[in-house]
Motif scaffolding. Sequence first.
Motif, short mmCIF file in Angstrom:
data_model
loop_
_atom_site.label_atom_id
_atom_site.label_comp_id
_atom_site.label_asym_id
_atom_site.label_seq_id
_atom_site.Cartn_x
_atom_site.Cartn_y
_atom_site.Cartn_z
N GLN A 94 0.83 -1.21 0.00
CA GLN A 94 0.00 0.00 0.00
C GLN A 94 0.87 1.26 0.00
O GLN A 94 0.55 2.24 -0.69
CB GLN A 94 -0.92 0.00 1.22
CG GLN A 94 -2.02 -1.03 1.17
CD GLN A 94 -2.99 -0.90 2.34
OE1 GLN A 94 -3.43 0.20 2.68
NE2 GLN A 94 -3.31 -2.03 2.96
N PHE A 95 1.94 1.24 0.77
CA PHE A 95 2.84 2.40 0.78
C PHE A 95 3.56 2.55 -0.55
O PHE A 95 3.73 3.66 -1.05
CB PHE A 95 3.85 2.28 1.93
CG PHE A 95 3.25 2.57 3.28
CD1 PHE A 95 3.16 3.88 3.74
CD2 PHE A 95 2.77 1.56 4.09
CE1 PHE A 95 2.60 4.18 4.98
CE2 PHE A 95 2.21 1.83 5.32
CZ PHE A 95 2.13 3.15 5.77
N VAL A 96 3.96 1.43 -1.15
CA VAL A 96 4.61 1.48 -2.46
C VAL A 96 3.65 2.03 -3.52
O VAL A 96 4.02 2.86 -4.35
CB VAL A 96 5.10 0.07 -2.88
CG1 VAL A 96 5.56 0.08 -4.33
CG2 VAL A 96 6.24 -0.38 -1.97
N ASP A 97 2.39 1.59 -3.46
CA ASP A 97 1.38 2.02 -4.43
C ASP A 97 0.81 3.40 -4.11
O ASP A 97 -0.01 3.92 -4.88
CB ASP A 97 0.24 1.00 -4.48
CG ASP A 97 0.68 -0.35 -5.02
OD1 ASP A 97 1.73 -0.40 -5.70
OD2 ASP A 97 -0.02 -1.36 -4.75
N GLN A 98 1.20 3.96 -2.97
CA GLN A 98 0.76 5.30 -2.55
C GLN A 98 -0.76 5.38 -2.41
O GLN A 98 -1.40 6.38 -2.75
CB GLN A 98 1.27 6.36 -3.51
CG GLN A 98 2.79 6.40 -3.58
CD GLN A 98 3.32 7.38 -4.61
OE1 GLN A 98 2.59 8.14 -5.22
NE2 GLN A 98 4.63 7.36 -4.82
N THR A 99 -1.35 4.29 -1.85
CA THR A 99 -2.79 4.27 -1.60
C THR A 99 -3.11 4.62 -0.15
O THR A 99 -4.29 4.69 0.21
CB THR A 99 -3.39 2.90 -1.94
OG1 THR A 99 -2.71 1.88 -1.18
CG2 THR A 99 -3.25 2.59 -3.43
N GLN A 140 12.70 12.32 -9.13
CA GLN A 140 11.45 11.58 -8.98
C GLN A 140 10.28 12.54 -8.76
O GLN A 140 10.43 13.58 -8.12
CB GLN A 140 11.55 10.63 -7.78
CG GLN A 140 12.66 9.59 -7.90
CD GLN A 140 12.83 8.82 -6.60
OE1 GLN A 140 13.14 9.40 -5.56
NE2 GLN A 140 12.58 7.53 -6.65
N GLU A 141 9.12 12.17 -9.27
CA GLU A 141 7.93 12.97 -9.04
C GLU A 141 7.69 13.14 -7.54
O GLU A 141 7.80 12.18 -6.77
CB GLU A 141 6.71 12.30 -9.66
CG GLU A 141 5.41 13.07 -9.43
CD GLU A 141 4.16 12.30 -9.84
OE1 GLU A 141 3.11 12.93 -10.01
OE2 GLU A 141 4.26 11.06 -9.97
N ALA A 142 7.38 14.35 -7.10
CA ALA A 142 7.11 14.62 -5.69
C ALA A 142 6.06 15.73 -5.60
O ALA A 142 6.25 16.81 -6.16
CB ALA A 142 8.39 15.03 -4.96
N GLY A 176 5.79 9.68 -1.83
CA GLY A 176 6.55 9.31 -0.65
C GLY A 176 8.05 9.36 -0.85
O GLY A 176 8.73 8.33 -0.70
N ARG A 177 8.59 10.50 -1.17
CA ARG A 177 10.03 10.62 -1.39
C ARG A 177 10.76 10.88 -0.07
O ARG A 177 10.20 11.43 0.87
CB ARG A 177 10.33 11.75 -2.37
CG ARG A 177 9.60 11.63 -3.70
CD ARG A 177 9.76 10.27 -4.33
NE ARG A 177 8.97 10.15 -5.55
CZ ARG A 177 8.67 8.99 -6.12
NH1 ARG A 177 9.09 7.85 -5.59
NH2 ARG A 177 7.94 8.97 -7.22
N LEU A 223 -2.73 8.92 9.73
CA LEU A 223 -2.44 7.88 8.75
C LEU A 223 -3.68 7.02 8.57
O LEU A 223 -4.33 6.64 9.55
CB LEU A 223 -1.27 7.00 9.22
CG LEU A 223 -0.97 5.75 8.37
CD1 LEU A 223 -0.46 6.14 6.99
CD2 LEU A 223 0.04 4.85 9.08
N SER A 224 -4.01 6.74 7.33
CA SER A 224 -5.09 5.77 7.07
C SER A 224 -4.57 4.71 6.11
O SER A 224 -3.83 5.02 5.16
CB SER A 224 -6.33 6.46 6.50
OG SER A 224 -6.14 6.83 5.16
N VAL A 225 -4.96 3.47 6.38
CA VAL A 225 -4.58 2.33 5.54
C VAL A 225 -5.80 1.41 5.42
O VAL A 225 -6.77 1.55 6.17
CB VAL A 225 -3.39 1.54 6.14
CG1 VAL A 225 -2.15 2.40 6.25
CG2 VAL A 225 -3.77 0.95 7.51
N ILE A 226 -5.72 0.48 4.49
CA ILE A 226 -6.74 -0.57 4.39
C ILE A 226 -6.26 -1.76 5.19
O ILE A 226 -5.14 -2.25 4.99
CB ILE A 226 -6.98 -0.96 2.92
CG1 ILE A 226 -7.42 0.26 2.11
CG2 ILE A 226 -8.02 -2.08 2.83
CD1 ILE A 226 -8.69 0.93 2.62
#
Length: 257
Positions: A94-99, A140-142, A176-177, A223-226
């Motif tokens: 999820q962190f890698v996918d930026q969800t 990198q995009e930020a 997430g840079r 912070l929110s996650v699934i």
Amino acid sequence: MLATVEEQQDIVVESSSPELEILYQDDYLVAINKPSGLLVHRSWLDTHATEFAVQKLRDQIGQHVYPVHRLDRPTSGVLLFVLDKDSARHLMQQFVDQTTEKSYVAVVRGHLDQGLLDYPLKYQYDKIADKKADMTKPPQEAVTEYRCLAQTEVPIAVGPYQSARYSLMKLVPKTGRKHQLRRHMKHLRHPIVGDTSHGDGKHNTMFRDNFDIHRLLLHAAYLSVIHPKTEQKIEIHAPLTSEFVRVLSDINLSVEK
């Protein structure tokens, strides 16, 4: 400028405790309110450090924990761990996918309003982990969204000026840079107070000398996650540390309650 009710949830005062403050816990996840200055795990950044969030939390709850994201040593706030490796893989993706959704609270130099900064950042290499990495990676995009919660002017001379202005900001990283918020605030010429790498030394010194602040004024407030098992959205709020709240009071940088 005053914060909305939703934003006020991110700046509640924490209760003091000698142990790590647990913000959320179930059979799969546990989140803490990490103090500023505490390393997440052993690191070459400080080979003499004796306390780490992983070991402290493991000893506190009596079982192994696995961190699933980064939080800089000087940054306080929400730090999420999982209790099994299957959940770790799910959450890390999820962190890698930026969800995931994250927001921070920071004190920055000057008066800043609101906006969206889309400014690519050059990859910052780890001198040990990236020894053999390709050193020619393009920026990198930020992207960071920022919003002012309150502003103040402190009647203390800093440099040639007889007073100094500061803003309490809500910062929402859309990517997430490494050190993204600190580097983006520097790019906007409104560095975060207490940032010894990307900040303003004169203002850092003023806060140390006048307000006994020796930390980065950056706090991971939300912070929110699934959830890896229930697939439900989990929302975690981290109250500001008592030191952070004290300095806001000292410089009259308050938010309407």
